[in-house]
Scaffold this motif. Sequence first.
Motif, PDB file in Angstrom:
ATOM      1  N   VAL A 163       0.840  -1.207   0.000  1.00  0.00           N
ATOM      2  CA  VAL A 163       0.000   0.000   0.000  1.00  0.00           C
ATOM      3  C   VAL A 163       0.872   1.253   0.000  1.00  0.00           C
ATOM      4  O   VAL A 163       0.614   2.217  -0.735  1.00  0.00           O
ATOM      5  N   GLN A 164       1.907   1.254   0.816  1.00  0.00           N
ATOM      6  CA  GLN A 164       2.807   2.411   0.866  1.00  0.00           C
ATOM      7  C   GLN A 164       3.505   2.623  -0.480  1.00  0.00           C
ATOM      8  O   GLN A 164       3.626   3.760  -0.963  1.00  0.00           O
ATOM      9  N   LYS A 165       3.961   1.550  -1.105  1.00  0.00           N
ATOM     10  CA  LYS A 165       4.620   1.680  -2.405  1.00  0.00           C
ATOM     11  C   LYS A 165       3.652   2.206  -3.457  1.00  0.00           C
ATOM     12  O   LYS A 165       4.044   2.986  -4.325  1.00  0.00           O
ATOM     13  N   PHE A 166       2.406   1.763  -3.372  1.00  0.00           N
ATOM     14  CA  PHE A 166       1.448   2.214  -4.373  1.00  0.00           C
ATOM     15  C   PHE A 166       1.261   3.722  -4.314  1.00  0.00           C
ATOM     16  O   PHE A 166       1.372   4.417  -5.331  1.00  0.00           O
ATOM     17  N   GLY A 187       0.644   5.850  -7.206  1.00  0.00           N
ATOM     18  CA  GLY A 187      -0.537   6.690  -7.045  1.00  0.00           C
ATOM     19  C   GLY A 187      -0.241   8.168  -7.095  1.00  0.00           C
ATOM     20  O   GLY A 187      -1.094   8.971  -7.486  1.00  0.00           O
ATOM     21  N   ILE A 188       0.978   8.547  -6.766  1.00  0.00           N
ATOM     22  CA  ILE A 188       1.347   9.967  -6.801  1.00  0.00           C
ATOM     23  C   ILE A 188       1.444  10.466  -8.238  1.00  0.00           C
ATOM     24  O   ILE A 188       1.303  11.658  -8.509  1.00  0.00           O
ATOM     25  N   LEU A 189       1.680   9.560  -9.191  1.00  0.00           N
ATOM     26  CA  LEU A 189       1.781   9.951 -10.592  1.00  0.00           C
ATOM     27  C   LEU A 189       0.400  10.142 -11.218  1.00  0.00           C
ATOM     28  O   LEU A 189       0.230  10.950 -12.129  1.00  0.00           O
ATOM     29  N   LEU A 232     -10.437  -3.369  -5.207  1.00  0.00           N
ATOM     30  CA  LEU A 232      -9.512  -2.259  -5.450  1.00  0.00           C
ATOM     31  C   LEU A 232      -8.189  -2.486  -4.728  1.00  0.00           C
ATOM     32  O   LEU A 232      -7.110  -2.207  -5.270  1.00  0.00           O
ATOM     33  N   LEU A 233      -8.249  -3.023  -3.507  1.00  0.00           N
ATOM     34  CA  LEU A 233      -7.034  -3.303  -2.752  1.00  0.00           C
ATOM     35  C   LEU A 233      -6.160  -4.316  -3.490  1.00  0.00           C
ATOM     36  O   LEU A 233      -4.944  -4.135  -3.640  1.00  0.00           O
ATOM     37  N   ASN A 234      -6.765  -5.395  -3.970  1.00  0.00           N
ATOM     38  CA  ASN A 234      -5.998  -6.408  -4.706  1.00  0.00           C
ATOM     39  C   ASN A 234      -5.428  -5.841  -6.003  1.00  0.00           C
ATOM     40  O   ASN A 234      -4.329  -6.221  -6.428  1.00  0.00           O
ATOM     41  N   LEU A 235      -6.160  -4.937  -6.627  1.00  0.00           N
ATOM     42  CA  LEU A 235      -5.667  -4.350  -7.871  1.00  0.00           C
ATOM     43  C   LEU A 235      -4.472  -3.431  -7.612  1.00  0.00           C
ATOM     44  O   LEU A 235      -3.551  -3.356  -8.440  1.00  0.00           O
ATOM     45  N   THR A 236      -4.450  -2.740  -6.489  1.00  0.00           N
ATOM     46  CA  THR A 236      -3.261  -1.954  -6.133  1.00  0.00           C
ATOM     47  C   THR A 236      -2.062  -2.873  -5.916  1.00  0.00           C
ATOM     48  O   THR A 236      -0.941  -2.546  -6.329  1.00  0.00           O
ATOM     49  N   THR A 272      -0.797  -3.931  -9.336  1.00  0.00           N
ATOM     50  CA  THR A 272      -0.094  -2.846 -10.034  1.00  0.00           C
ATOM     51  C   THR A 272       1.307  -2.646  -9.484  1.00  0.00           C
ATOM     52  O   THR A 272       2.261  -2.426 -10.239  1.00  0.00           O
ATOM     53  N   VAL A 273       1.451  -2.726  -8.166  1.00  0.00           N
ATOM     54  CA  VAL A 273       2.781  -2.566  -7.550  1.00  0.00           C
ATOM     55  C   VAL A 273       3.695  -3.707  -7.974  1.00  0.00           C
ATOM     56  O   VAL A 273       4.862  -3.491  -8.339  1.00  0.00           O
ATOM     57  N   LYS A 274       3.200  -4.936  -7.929  1.00  0.00           N
ATOM     58  CA  LYS A 274       4.020  -6.088  -8.300  1.00  0.00           C
ATOM     59  C   LYS A 274       4.465  -6.002  -9.760  1.00  0.00           C
ATOM     60  O   LYS A 274       5.583  -6.396 -10.102  1.00  0.00           O
ATOM     61  N   LEU A 275       3.598  -5.492 -10.613  1.00  0.00           N
ATOM     62  CA  LEU A 275       3.941  -5.382 -12.022  1.00  0.00           C
ATOM     63  C   LEU A 275       4.895  -4.222 -12.292  1.00  0.00           C
ATOM     64  O   LEU A 275       5.746  -4.308 -13.177  1.00  0.00           O
ATOM     65  N   SER A 276       4.765  -3.154 -11.534  1.00  0.00           N
ATOM     66  CA  SER A 276       5.510  -1.929 -11.831  1.00  0.00           C
ATOM     67  C   SER A 276       6.884  -1.896 -11.192  1.00  0.00           C
ATOM     68  O   SER A 276       7.851  -1.433 -11.804  1.00  0.00           O
ATOM     69  N   ILE A 277       6.980  -2.352  -9.973  1.00  0.00           N
ATOM     70  CA  ILE A 277       8.218  -2.219  -9.202  1.00  0.00           C
ATOM     71  C   ILE A 277       8.890  -3.583  -9.133  1.00  0.00           C
ATOM     72  O   ILE A 277       8.537  -4.432  -8.316  1.00  0.00           O
ATOM     73  N   ILE A 278       9.858  -3.794 -10.013  1.00  0.00           N
ATOM     74  CA  ILE A 278      10.590  -5.057 -10.077  1.00  0.00           C
ATOM     75  C   ILE A 278      12.018  -4.782  -9.618  1.00  0.00           C
ATOM     76  O   ILE A 278      12.776  -4.093 -10.315  1.00  0.00           O
ATOM     77  N   PRO A 279      12.423  -5.280  -8.453  1.00  0.00           N
ATOM     78  CA  PRO A 279      13.764  -4.972  -7.931  1.00  0.00           C
ATOM     79  C   PRO A 279      14.865  -5.392  -8.905  1.00  0.00           C
ATOM     80  O   PRO A 279      14.889  -6.527  -9.393  1.00  0.00           O
ATOM     81  N   ASN A 280      15.737  -4.449  -9.198  1.00  0.00           N
ATOM     82  CA  ASN A 280      16.891  -4.702 -10.064  1.00  0.00           C
ATOM     83  C   ASN A 280      16.500  -5.226 -11.445  1.00  0.00           C
ATOM     84  O   ASN A 280      17.314  -5.797 -12.156  1.00  0.00           O
ATOM     85  N   ARG A 281      15.230  -5.056 -11.804  1.00  0.00           N
ATOM     86  CA  ARG A 281      14.720  -5.457 -13.119  1.00  0.00           C
ATOM     87  C   ARG A 281      14.919  -6.951 -13.392  1.00  0.00           C
ATOM     88  O   ARG A 281      15.051  -7.376 -14.538  1.00  0.00           O
TER      89      ARG A 281
END
Length: 715
Positions: A201-204, A209-211, A242-246, A249-258
């Motif tokens: 949630v914090q990462k989202f 979410g800030i974007l 909505l919670l699960n969708l956040t 989105t985080v798992k898809l967007s933020i991939i450590p070290n690609r």
Amino acid sequence: MRRSEGSQPTQSNRANRRSRVALACDICRLRKSRCDGIRPSCSACGRLGFECVYTTPNHSQNVIIQKEYFQALEDRVKSIEETLASMKDDFGASISSQTSDIEDKGAMNDTNSPVQGIGLSYLIDENEPGFLGPSSNDHFLRCLCYAITQGKDMHIITTSTTESYVGSSQTQFPTPASERKQPSEVNIFALPPANEMTELVQKFFFQIGILFPFIYPVTFLETYSHLLKNGCLSVSRKWLALLNLTFATVKLSIIPNRHFFATYIAQSDVYYQRAVDLFGEQVFNGENIEDVQFLLLLGQYLHGRHKPGQAWTVHTLAVKAAFKLGLHSQNALKDMPALTKEARKRTWYGCVMIDRLLSMTLGRPAAIPDCYVKLELPANHECIDTSTIMDNTTADLSVSCLNSTIVLYKQLATIIDILFDHNLDTGTSLSINEIISHISTMEDNLCAWQISLPQGLTILSAAGLRDEQQEPMTNAEFFSRKFSVMISLRYYNIRTLLHRPTLASMIETCRHTTDDQGSQTHPLVGLHSLELCTESAIATIDIIYELVHASDWRANLLETWWFSLHYVFNATLAIIGVLWLCKSNYVLGLAMEQLATNARMYPDRAIAVLSQLVSGDAVTDRCRNILQQLTKLLNDYTGQGDVFQDQSTSLQGQDSMSETLDPLSHGSYHSIHNVRFNASITIEDLLALSSGTGMLPSVQWQGLTSLQGFDVEGP
């Protein structure tokens, strides 16, 4: 004798005494007469012919309550006590265990419900993206392939036959709906441990979410806290969706070290499927603003999963729901609380921005015409408290970035409407002079937009990012850089699109022009436009190259990786087109020589970017391979200045994803997976290699009219 005589009246009086009735009928109470309480009709009503009705008064103290009712209440209390006890025992380890009793009881309703059968999963389970029109990368890539291969005797699918090949196309990736488990094996109420949920949630809100700030974090976090304290029963299914969708989105967007791409994709798809199943067919209703927000976030997720056709379907639902709720109406905002006004405005402009995005990348007419967008821009008010997530300066920057993007996308809508004929693909085209005239006006508008950027936002260059070694001291300083990078890439991408009609017109003219006089007139008119197009494309690749290869704080300045994929691919196609014009001797002069010299290294630089962007994504690999193939074709030529003459180029099939191109002598052939091709290669041959090499989607293409996965989405 007297005693017996005295007792007789007493027994008679007791026998004649009337029994007391707990509830009299309405007629007897109205007549104030005694009622014997016989059901369904008392004796008095039956004798008089009245309709006998028994109405229980709210204040009655003598209401007879059935025993079954008490038993049902006792069962409910017992069930709730058992559920709360289970939650209390297991809450410390994982919230997912809270729902074991909930699911057992809810499954009886869910398994027989038609939601999972005809809900959103069924609606968006498509096989192809459909028609991809003039502003799409597909359309321009087709133009390039025509030119580079000097396609001869080619059969190109026209608009009238679009329907036939659309039905035969197949997706490169199985959709999450097709991968999901059977309903009996899926726990749609399951949630990760509390500490992991809080981190997601914090990462989202702090990174995604800030974007796109159309979900108010304070209200969301209040509901989330309620969930942690009271369990899943305390929140609605829609909010859980909505919670699960956040999470997805985080798992898809933020991939450590690609790295570990496949792992994160699998995890994100699990959350995505839960969200879709939880929301179900309620997505068709569009009852409130939360429904629109869910669809907007779902569309962003589908962008990242390279599913433009599904994203388009979800977007149409969001737009229809927004119109239904009147989010577009300025008058509807009257007398509303300030927080409600801002939520409606941000959600509406979320619909507008995604509409412009899909119209550009898919080459389709906008679902929201620009003349419909008259709502005032979002703003920060005192009632909007985001201090739990970010400081006030960062919050102001977020809104400023949002508003700047809205204004920039208004310019994008104008570009599509005028230069690309609303993406209607009517077959009409502008002359080169008309194109240059429109571009001049729009270039002035973009310059005015750049000048009007608020404080904290600026158009950056790769050199400026390279020289900025000092790490920002505050969150506001960091996000000022991040928002500036995002705004810069959006600006350069749209500016490249603005000048692409000039490049496409020159490429088409060059292919059909045989006399030297004709080849000398048009370039003089559009030369400056070519320079600006190349300049913007180079700036795009340079910025992303610098940030992708950064090992410090600057590596976190990019948006989600699929936006960068779109930017790089779009920019490189434009550069390859310019280089082809230079090598074909269609444009001459020192200016073009300098332009070619500056741009020559950028296809290879773009390929290096895509190699580092994210590992394991098949669409990224395929786009990189396409650029490799086109670059090799561009550089592998014979003759004096003529890129492609009778001696042609063929593709050498390999098992790896990095195929190479080898020149073949005239009349020879090359075998690829037991298929032989003549040396005079055409676009047909180029596309036919897709099934073995991974260069293009493995479908039977007749032309380059629909390229699944090439029009990767960008902002």
